[in-house]
Design a protein around this motif. Structure first.
Motif, PDB file in Angstrom:
ATOM      1  N   MET A   3      24.161  93.054 -46.047  1.00 44.72           N
ATOM      2  CA  MET A   3      25.625  93.118 -45.987  1.00 44.72           C
ATOM      3  C   MET A   3      26.128  93.851 -47.223  1.00 44.72           C
ATOM      4  O   MET A   3      25.869  93.413 -48.341  1.00 44.72           O
ATOM      5  CB  MET A   3      26.223  91.705 -45.939  1.00 44.72           C
ATOM      6  N   LYS A  61      27.275  84.733 -40.562  1.00 47.53           N
ATOM      7  CA  LYS A  61      26.381  85.809 -41.010  1.00 47.53           C
ATOM      8  C   LYS A  61      25.478  85.398 -42.175  1.00 47.53           C
ATOM      9  O   LYS A  61      24.557  86.113 -42.529  1.00 47.53           O
ATOM     10  CB  LYS A  61      27.199  87.034 -41.384  1.00 47.53           C
ATOM     11  N   GLU A  65      22.557  88.368 -41.607  1.00 50.86           N
ATOM     12  CA  GLU A  65      22.976  89.635 -42.221  1.00 50.86           C
ATOM     13  C   GLU A  65      23.061  89.508 -43.738  1.00 50.86           C
ATOM     14  O   GLU A  65      22.841  90.472 -44.465  1.00 50.86           O
ATOM     15  CB  GLU A  65      24.346  90.018 -41.643  1.00 50.86           C
TER      16      GLU A  65
END
Length: 77
Positions: A3, A61, A65
């Protein structure tokens, strides 16, 4: 998949629009971040609940991620 700073910052600013947010990429890989967040929303809220609020802002997330996030949260002095 990592990310990037802009995506992480967007999620945090959406959830904490009043906050002062400082992001540090701990490993230079967009996958291990430290976030320092100072927000009025944290006033009177336990540290555990503050961190839960941040994880909720990441919309599932965290752990996928976003691999690692060290948190420092507080209300303004």
């Amino acid at each position: 998949m990592a990310m990037d700073r802009a995506t992480l910052e967007t999620h945090l600013k959406e959830a904490f629009p009043d906050a002062e947010i400082t992001l540090t990429d701990l490993a230079g890989d967009n996958d291990h971040w430290q976030a320092e967040i100072v927000s009025e929303q944290f006033k009177g809220v336990s540290r555990v609940k503050q961190h839960q609020m941040v994880y909720a802002a990441l919309k599932g997330k965290m752990g996928g991620e976003l691999h690692a996030l060290a948190l420092k949260t507080s209300a303004p002095a």
